[in-house]
Enzyme design. Structure first.
Site, PDB file in Angstrom:
ATOM      1  N   CYS A 402      41.269   2.482 -76.260  1.00 46.67           N
ATOM      2  CA  CYS A 402      42.198   2.281 -75.170  1.00 46.67           C
ATOM      3  C   CYS A 402      43.063   3.338 -75.689  1.00 46.67           C
ATOM      4  O   CYS A 402      42.448   5.000 -74.685  1.00 46.67           O
ATOM      5  CB  CYS A 402      43.152   1.295 -75.412  1.00 46.67           C
ATOM      6  SG  CYS A 402      44.600   0.979 -73.942  1.00 46.67           S
ATOM      7  N   HIS A 531      39.842  -3.020 -74.724  1.00 50.68           N
ATOM      8  CA  HIS A 531      39.738  -3.198 -76.563  1.00 50.68           C
ATOM      9  C   HIS A 531      38.794  -4.268 -77.087  1.00 50.68           C
ATOM     10  O   HIS A 531      38.349  -5.783 -77.229  1.00 50.68           O
ATOM     11  CB  HIS A 531      40.850  -3.743 -77.008  1.00 50.68           C
ATOM     12  CG  HIS A 531      42.366  -3.238 -77.195  1.00 50.68           C
ATOM     13  ND1 HIS A 531      42.612  -2.252 -78.100  1.00 50.68           N
ATOM     14  CD2 HIS A 531      43.101  -2.982 -75.776  1.00 50.68           C
ATOM     15  CE1 HIS A 531      43.881  -1.841 -77.783  1.00 50.68           C
ATOM     16  NE2 HIS A 531      43.922  -2.169 -76.500  1.00 50.68           N
ATOM     17  N   GLU A 533      37.996  -4.685 -79.787  1.00 57.16           N
ATOM     18  CA  GLU A 533      37.922  -5.351 -80.915  1.00 57.16           C
ATOM     19  C   GLU A 533      38.096  -6.924 -80.696  1.00 57.16           C
ATOM     20  O   GLU A 533      38.093  -7.541 -81.519  1.00 57.16           O
ATOM     21  CB  GLU A 533      39.369  -4.780 -82.502  1.00 57.16           C
ATOM     22  CG  GLU A 533      40.480  -4.652 -81.298  1.00 57.16           C
ATOM     23  CD  GLU A 533      40.560  -3.607 -80.496  1.00 57.16           C
ATOM     24  OE1 GLU A 533      39.208  -2.529 -79.662  1.00 57.16           O
ATOM     25  OE2 GLU A 533      41.691  -2.919 -80.365  1.00 57.16           O
TER      26      GLU A 533
END
Ligand code: GLN
Length: 566
Positions: A402, A531, A533
């Site tokens: 990001c 994102h 993750e």
């Protein structure tokens, strides 16, 4: 009340998890672990978090205050515990499974303004708990659950979560056979005494009792296993049978917790409480088998390590360093490393330090991989850009998440394309080269100071270009990833970036937005506007993190070879 002789009940079943003594004892991990076990036993199970603060969602809070803001696929900015649930349950959790006092009060007040209470006097009790209960039941209905585990944020005894405790009590009166209460208490062992103390947990149980709740089960969190002597004490003072006191000592890895709780018979105890029998033999559960293999890998002490530096700013809390703000990033690194049979060594990089003293940058050569994760505002930004420049020039694998992608673009604009004043309008609204800028609708939000819940949030489709690092990692041409940002790559600069060796390997076609950029002629240099993750799971590491760790591993092997030669 004694429910032992009642007939087999009918679901859904609700398990409320309260925390006693202090925060940070792993209530979220316990909730997720119980969820994973009940799911493995054949029950449709999910978890829900109810947070006591007045913020309508977690989106407006500084991560150093609150930890990571976890984004659900359907675009809710939630607490990091929702991330833990996704990782333990191995499935997506929807926005319906999260609420704050703020969101509950807002609904009740909006209802009052629209005459939904038919002219009655609207009171804190029962209207607030009733709204909480309505949402809990809605979450169960939405996912057709057998079990919902409801984690009550905060610690018992504080003002803030009293109405949630009250809602739990009311649910039990309405549905006595279908509700269970678990208290996760902490038993400290003060070094100067050298003995595990039960009194704080006794007080926590008393406090719950004062709110009309008797826990059915006590999970005794402590540094070590709780012994029989302390179990006896807690049993007497907390009104619980000894086998309803479960030991939950500190573990080297959080992923050991479900197996430890299983060993302590938690599934049997819970099912017995509800007069239910197991649906699937846990010994045959494929999920648990995979989980056991994972724990074995976690405990592998391989000599090979990848050194990963994370450049951020949300980890200082007074004299302490906290990693809560980047928890999903850390977990994603671990998942990908374990899948490669290695351990990561994660080190925090204070980006402001490099701003003040750029000569320190050379210490970054120590790393096998560098990550710049998400972030906001201008503090520390120049240090992050210097860090990215170092990774690019010294061919250190780089992953930008990001803000980490946006800042990588700024670095390339300044140092490769020679646009010296290139910036994001977030930092410099008047820059002549806004390589990162807002979409038109965001300009309106910013002007009206409409900050809450107004970013580009939740999952969006992204097309992946063939023959790129991204395609090699995902092995498919369409992906869904989660977003949380206001700014985007400015397409006016696309062609000059491409002429400098940048590949825009992920695009959201609907709005022509850059979602992934990568560099040619570099072992691994990739940034994502989303994102990744948030979607990494212990049993299914994220493909981009896998590719990044593999690149870092190659560098680490080279490093070791060089050392042996010398
Ligand atoms: N501050 C940037 C934006 O709002 C990046 C946000 C992030 O890293 N999550 O676009």
């Amino acid at each position: 009340m004694d429910y032992r002789n009642r007939k087999k009940g009918k679901g859904p079943y609700y398990i409320f998890i309260f925390g006693g003594v202090m925060s940070g004892i792993g209530k979220g991990i316990v909730s997720g672990s119980i969820g994973a076990l009940l799911k493995s036993a054949g029950f449709r199970t999910s978890c829900m978090k109810i947070d006591p603060y007045l913020n309508v969602d977690a989106g407006t809070m500084n991560p150093t205050e609150h930890g990571e803001v976890f984004v659900t696929y359907d675009g809710m900015e939630t607490d990091q515990d929702i991330g833990s649930y996704e990782r333990f349950l191995h499935e997506e959790i929807s926005a319906a499974n999260y609420m704050t006092s703020g969101s509950v009060f807002k609904t009740v007040i909006d209802n009052e303004r629209t005459l939904k209470y038919d002219g009655r006097c609207v009171e804190v009790v029962p209207h607030i708990p009733n709204e909480i209960i309505r949402r809990i039941k809605l979450a169960v209905k939405k996912s057709q659950l057998d079990f919902l585990i409801v984690e009550v944020g905060g610690t018992v005894g504080e003002y803030q979560n009293m109405l949630f405790v009250e809602a739990a009590r009311m649910m039990k009166i309405q549905n006595p056979t279908n509700v269970a209460f678990i208290l996760v208490g902490y038993l400290p062992t003060p070094p100067h005494i050298g003995e595990m103390k039960t009194k704080p947990t006794q007080y926590a149980v008393r406090t719950l009792n004062m709110a009309g709740i008797q826990p059915d089960l006590l999970i005794a969190r402590a540094q070590n296993k709780i012994d029989e002597k302390r179990k006896e004490k807690l049993s007497i003072f907390c009104n619980l049978s000894i086998n309803h006191i479960i030991s939950a000592p500190d573990m080297e890895s959080i992923y050991q917790v479900p197996l430890e709780l299983l060993r302590e018979n938690i599934v049997k105890i819970i099912l017995r409480h509800f007069n239910l029998s197991i649906k699937k033999d846990l010994k045959k559960s494929i999920f648990l088998k995979k989980w056991q293999e994972l724990v074995k890998k976690i405990n592998l002490r391989s000599a090979l390590k990848v050194r990963i530096g994370i450049s951020g700013k949300y980890f200082r809390s007074g004299r302490y360093t906290l990693s809560d703000s980047y928890i999903s990033v850390i977990e994603a690194i671990k998942h990908a490393s374990w899948a490669n049979n290695i351990q990561p060594e994660i080190i925090w990089l204070d980006s402001e330090k490099y701003e003040k003293n750029p000569s320190l940058l050379k210490e970054l050569a120590y790393f096998d991989g560098i990550i710049v994760p998400g972030g906001f505002g201008s503090r520390g930004v120049e240090g992050k850009i210097l860090t990215i420049e170092f990774a690019r020039k010294n061919l250190i694998p780089y992953l930008g998440l990001c803000y980490g992608m946006q800042l990588a673009c700024i670095e390339i604009a300044r140092n490769v394309l020679n646009l010296k004043d290139a910036n994001t309008t977030e930092v410099d609204p008047n820059t002549k080269n806004p390589v990162i800028d807002t979409m038109p609708e965001q300009k309106v939000f910013l002007k009206e100071k409409h900050f809450g819940g107004s970013m580009r949030l939740g999952q969006y489709l992204c097309d992946i270009k063939k023959g790129t690092i991204a395609f090699k990692a995902y092995k498919k041409n369409k992906i869904l990833e989660r977003h949380r940002h206001r700014y985007e790559f400015n397409n006016q600069y696309k062609s000059i970036f491409e002429s400098a060796g940048v590949i825009f390997s992920g695009i959201n076609k609907e709005r022509s937005l850059v979602e992934i950029m990568e560099l040619k002629n570099h072992p691994f240099f990739l940034g994502t506007q989303f994102h990744p993750e948030f979607k990494s799971r212990p049993l299914k590491p994220h493909p981009l993190f896998q590719a990044f760790i593999k690149a870092a591993l190659r560098r680490s092997k080279k490093r070791i070879k060089k050392r042996i030669k010398n």
